[in-house]
Write a protein that holds these residues in place. Sequence first.
Motif, PDB file in Angstrom:
ATOM      1  N   GLY A  28       0.792  -1.217   0.000  1.00 37.41           N
ATOM      2  CA  GLY A  28       0.000   0.000   0.000  1.00 37.41           C
ATOM      3  C   GLY A  28       0.824   1.267   0.000  1.00 37.41           C
ATOM      4  N   MET A  29       2.142   1.124  -0.154  1.00 34.28           N
ATOM      5  CA  MET A  29       2.999   2.308  -0.280  1.00 34.28           C
ATOM      6  C   MET A  29       3.722   2.329  -1.620  1.00 34.28           C
ATOM      7  SD  MET A  29       5.966   1.310   2.524  1.00 34.28           S
ATOM      8  CE  MET A  29       4.864   0.724   3.803  1.00 34.28           C
ATOM      9  N   ASP A  30       3.370   1.384  -2.496  1.00 34.99           N
ATOM     10  CA  ASP A  30       4.045   1.284  -3.791  1.00 34.99           C
ATOM     11  C   ASP A  30       3.939   2.563  -4.605  1.00 34.99           C
ATOM     12  OD1 ASP A  30       4.779  -1.280  -3.210  1.00 34.99           O
ATOM     13  OD2 ASP A  30       3.418  -2.254  -4.634  1.00 34.99           O
ATOM     14  N   MET A  31       2.818   3.278  -4.479  1.00 36.29           N
ATOM     15  CA  MET A  31       2.607   4.469  -5.309  1.00 36.29           C
ATOM     16  C   MET A  31       3.590   5.597  -5.002  1.00 36.29           C
ATOM     17  SD  MET A  31       0.673   4.421  -2.464  1.00 36.29           S
ATOM     18  CE  MET A  31      -0.729   3.463  -2.967  1.00 36.29           C
ATOM     19  N   PHE A  32       4.314   5.498  -3.884  1.00 35.52           N
ATOM     20  CA  PHE A  32       5.267   6.553  -3.510  1.00 35.52           C
ATOM     21  C   PHE A  32       6.704   6.248  -3.940  1.00 35.52           C
ATOM     22  CE2 PHE A  32       2.013   6.591  -0.034  1.00 35.52           C
ATOM     23  CZ  PHE A  32       1.346   7.715  -0.480  1.00 35.52           C
ATOM     24  N   LEU A  33       6.983   5.017  -4.297  1.00 40.15           N
ATOM     25  CA  LEU A  33       8.364   4.614  -4.561  1.00 40.15           C
ATOM     26  C   LEU A  33       8.949   5.327  -5.776  1.00 40.15           C
ATOM     27  CD1 LEU A  33       8.095   0.766  -3.896  1.00 40.15           C
ATOM     28  CD2 LEU A  33       8.588   2.621  -2.282  1.00 40.15           C
ATOM     29  N   GLN A  34       8.251   5.302  -6.892  1.00 48.94           N
ATOM     30  CA  GLN A  34       8.781   5.920  -8.107  1.00 48.94           C
ATOM     31  C   GLN A  34       8.858   7.445  -8.002  1.00 48.94           C
ATOM     32  OE1 GLN A  34       7.131   7.824 -10.678  1.00 48.94           O
ATOM     33  NE2 GLN A  34       9.096   7.987 -11.786  1.00 48.94           N
ATOM     34  N   PRO A  35       7.803   8.128  -7.532  1.00 50.64           N
ATOM     35  CA  PRO A  35       7.909   9.594  -7.441  1.00 50.64           C
ATOM     36  C   PRO A  35       9.039  10.070  -6.541  1.00 50.64           C
ATOM     37  CG  PRO A  35       5.623   8.911  -7.275  1.00 50.64           C
ATOM     38  CD  PRO A  35       6.444   7.666  -7.197  1.00 50.64           C
ATOM     39  N   LEU A  36       9.341   9.305  -5.490  1.00 56.66           N
ATOM     40  CA  LEU A  36      10.393   9.707  -4.560  1.00 56.66           C
ATOM     41  C   LEU A  36      11.732   9.054  -4.867  1.00 56.66           C
ATOM     42  CD1 LEU A  36       8.333   9.572  -1.232  1.00 56.66           C
ATOM     43  CD2 LEU A  36       8.988  11.609  -2.534  1.00 56.66           C
ATOM     44  N   GLY A  37      11.773   8.197  -5.886  1.00 54.93           N
ATOM     45  CA  GLY A  37      13.023   7.529  -6.250  1.00 54.93           C
ATOM     46  C   GLY A  37      13.532   6.602  -5.170  1.00 54.93           C
ATOM     47  N   ILE A  38      12.633   5.929  -4.455  1.00 55.93           N
ATOM     48  CA  ILE A  38      13.023   5.077  -3.331  1.00 55.93           C
ATOM     49  C   ILE A  38      13.432   3.694  -3.823  1.00 55.93           C
ATOM     50  CG2 ILE A  38      12.167   3.901  -1.256  1.00 55.93           C
ATOM     51  CD1 ILE A  38      10.469   6.358  -0.700  1.00 55.93           C
ATOM     52  N   ASP A  39      14.622   3.270  -3.440  1.00 54.50           N
ATOM     53  CA  ASP A  39      15.126   1.944  -3.822  1.00 54.50           C
ATOM     54  C   ASP A  39      15.661   1.208  -2.592  1.00 54.50           C
ATOM     55  OD1 ASP A  39      17.356   3.444  -3.311  1.00 54.50           O
ATOM     56  OD2 ASP A  39      18.363   3.045  -5.227  1.00 54.50           O
TER      57      ASP A  39
END
Length: 299
Positions: A71-82
């Motif tokens: 439920g936090m997947d939508m934030f990974l790409q916009p914030l560049g989280i790896d």
Amino acid sequence: MSTLPEAPLQGATLKAGRHDPSGRIRLLVSDIDGTLVTRTKELTPAVLEMAPRLRDASVQLALVSSRPARGMDMFLQPLGIDTPRAGLNGGEILAPDGSLVAAMALDPQVARIVVETLDEHGVDSWLFAEGSWLIRRPDGAYVAQEHRAVQLEPVVVDSFASHYHKVGKIMGSSADYHLLERVEKNVQTLLGDRVNAHRSQSYYLDVTHPDANKGRAALHLADLLGVPPAEMACIGDMSNDIAMLQVAGVAIAMGNATDEVAAAAHFVTDSNEQDGWATAMERFILPRSPGYGRPGEAA
């Protein structure tokens, strides 16, 4: 390189009563709801601009939430989280590729007692088990809101009786905030060290495995990333965030945090409706970063 600020600036207060904040930060572990996003669950332009600045300053960003990890997947790409991420208040930890690193489940008998207790008080209950969100009432007051927030489809079941195995979290929801506060204390008193019960929002009560808390989750994330706890900062707003603030080298409470959360922090920033997350990064994290003062990062 500039020295750290001698005192917090307007809108951010230094709290006393705990160890001094660390002078070096290489990892930020951030709560999501009430912290990273607005009431409408949006990332503001200031937050989106700050994420690459953290990376440029050699500060890694990891997320921990009461949400299921998916439920936090939508934030990974916009914030560049790896980086790895922790969901269900630490009840599950996923690797950057989404694979499961660790999980904790409530004892089935304990899970049944929790649901029965919530039912007795008229609190709507949901189960999060093995990646699924189980509900009994699709017309529940907060179902549509949670669906929009976590972008997961709930599974409607007639009964939870056959689903108490491998429950990562039970969530109780109620529009009666004072009732939910009383139920929070009731569940924790009733089941003692067999559960961890904390509200993640004024209208949500999370019940997880006793070892599933954001403090342990933050330490696990730091270990996976090779960062000592003293070089980890944590930021949050609700009582379920206190455990991670207590183990952080720099602990930050949002301006919308409860008094209890603020008391556990080194600093209090502005609210999530006033870009308090981005303000905290500017004032308390970047000046403590390994890359502070390098070209491209204001000193």
